[in-house]
Design an enzyme around this catalytic site. Structure first.
Site, short mmCIF file in Angstrom:
data_model
loop_
_atom_site.label_atom_id
_atom_site.label_comp_id
_atom_site.label_asym_id
_atom_site.label_seq_id
_atom_site.Cartn_x
_atom_site.Cartn_y
_atom_site.Cartn_z
N TYR A 57 0.79 -1.13 -0.05
CA TYR A 57 0.07 0.11 -0.04
C TYR A 57 0.91 1.17 0.17
CZ TYR A 57 -3.49 -3.23 1.64
OH TYR A 57 -4.46 -4.37 1.53
N GLN A 192 -8.26 -13.32 5.19
CA GLN A 192 -8.98 -11.95 4.60
C GLN A 192 -9.10 -11.96 3.07
OE1 GLN A 192 -7.30 -7.21 4.03
NE2 GLN A 192 -6.68 -8.43 5.89
N LEU A 223 -17.74 -2.03 1.26
CA LEU A 223 -18.48 -0.84 0.53
C LEU A 223 -18.19 -0.89 -0.88
CD1 LEU A 223 -17.79 1.86 3.12
CD2 LEU A 223 -19.96 0.78 2.66
N ARG A 225 -15.48 -0.51 -2.20
CA ARG A 225 -14.28 0.68 -2.69
C ARG A 225 -14.92 1.88 -2.83
NH1 ARG A 225 -9.74 -2.78 -5.61
NH2 ARG A 225 -10.52 -4.66 -4.81
N ARG A 244 -10.59 2.47 -9.41
CA ARG A 244 -11.82 2.38 -9.34
C ARG A 244 -12.54 2.65 -10.79
NH1 ARG A 244 -13.04 5.44 -3.71
NH2 ARG A 244 -11.63 6.69 -4.60
N GLY A 294 -11.99 1.57 4.98
CA GLY A 294 -10.90 2.65 4.85
C GLY A 294 -11.57 4.16 5.02
N ARG A 296 -10.05 8.45 4.47
CA ARG A 296 -8.97 9.17 4.16
C ARG A 296 -9.08 10.49 5.16
NH1 ARG A 296 -7.04 9.30 -1.15
NH2 ARG A 296 -7.91 7.58 -2.73
#
Length: 327
Positions: A57, A192, A223, A225, A244, A294, A296
């Site tokens: 990441y 996972q 969700l 993404r 995406r 996630g 931001r």
């Protein structure tokens, strides 16, 4: 917040776990450092004690940001989950299994799946340094590597547990057969895997096996993404280098809109957002241990944590299940 025991371990993880893929920036249209750190702090402030990341990441950036954000905090109250097995820096010397080309700073970087024992040991030392810690709570193989015997990879994980560098070992994106093979060498803590209202394939065999063998399931992309938040049908736009743009193409937008239109009144009745409703539904599915979400910025992180502030009845879960049959 609700805290759940992960599989056969003594780890107690927050049901909503902070997913740190996006703050790495790569494939997500970049990132803002201070916003990312604020998101981690807000998660911790709202009871999200578990942080899930990976070296891939942001090519190390995500782990570094987490290390910076938790510096000076009580490490015993934070669970760090990271991964290994995706190599982008050429250190694999052509070994392993080519995965894809990742774009960064206008360059195309080849990424390999590589889970040989020596690489596992090497990556863990690098992750410990970036995270600023001397142990990892859960170390996970990021993706299967078809060129390395599973028992070799699992033997490396057993060694790291014995050395106290990791508390538990898991995998990610493993099939039923791969889980069974790994189980011959190690007691897997978790797998996972992608799981959402729109992607429930693991219910066929992975989840039943995990329940039967006391293996945790960590759900990622609940969700889809951001698709299930509804904002990409409104004003939100994606940057040109956001992955995406292609990812969302696999879904039928009209069916997704129809589903969200049904979910919205239920969310409003719960005084919740669409994303909170979707996250809460995911936490209540059989076999699901924790759910990655996630964020931001601090506002998104607090919003995710609040998904645990309400529940859904059996009748409501059945009603949602009936709606999902139409997607």
């Amino acid at each position: 917040m609700e805290y759940r025991k992960l599989g056969n371990t003594d780890l107690a993880l927050s049901a909503i776990t902070y997913g740190a893929f996006a703050i790495g920036g790569t494939m997500w249209g970049g990132n803002e450092k201070q916003d990312s750190i604020n998101a981690i702090h807000a998660s911790l402030d709202h009871g999200v004690t578990t942080l899930d990341t990976a070296p891939f990441y942001g090519f190390g950036l995500s782990e570094e940001l987490i290390g910076e954000a938790i510096k000076g905090k009580d490490r015993s109250k934070i669970q760090l989950l990271t991964k290994f097995g995706l190599v982008w820096d050429g250190s694999n010397e052509g070994k392993g299994e080519y995965f894809f080309d990742a774009g960064a700073d206008g360059k195309s970087i080849p990424v390999y799946r590589y889970a040989a024992k020596a690489n596992v040991i090497k990556e863990v030392e690098e992750s410990l340094k970036r995270l600023g810690t001397d142990y990892i709570d859960l170390l996970q193989l990021h993706w299967p590597d078809g060129t390395t015997p599973i028992d070799e990879t699992m033997d490396a994980l057993n060694q790291l547990i014995a050395q106290g560098k990791i508390r538990a070992a898991g995998v990610s994106n493993y099939s039923l057969g791969q889980m069974q093979e790994a189980g011959k060498t190690i007691g897997l803590a978790s797998n996972q895997v992608p799981y959402s209202m729109l992607n429930r394939s693991i219910e066929q065999d992975v989840v039943p096996y995990a329940i039967q063998n006391n293996i945790g399931i960590i759900a990622y992309s609940p969700l889809e993404r951001g698709l299930l938040t509804g904002k990409y049908f409104k004003e939100a736009k994606l940057k040109a280098d956001d992955h995406r743009n292609g990812y969302f193409g696999q879904f039928d937008p009209e069916k997704i809109k129809a589903l969200l239109n049904k979910l919205t009144p239920l969310a409003e009745a719960k005084k919740a957002s669409l994303s909170q409703l979707v996250l809460r539904w995911t936490t209540l599915q059989p076999g699901i241990s924790i759910v990655l979400a996630g964020a931001r910025n601090a506002e998104q992180a607090a919003d995710n944590a609040a998904a645990m502030n309400f529940s859904l009845s059996e009748d409501e879960l059945k009603m949602i299940g009936d709606w999902l049959k139409q997607v």
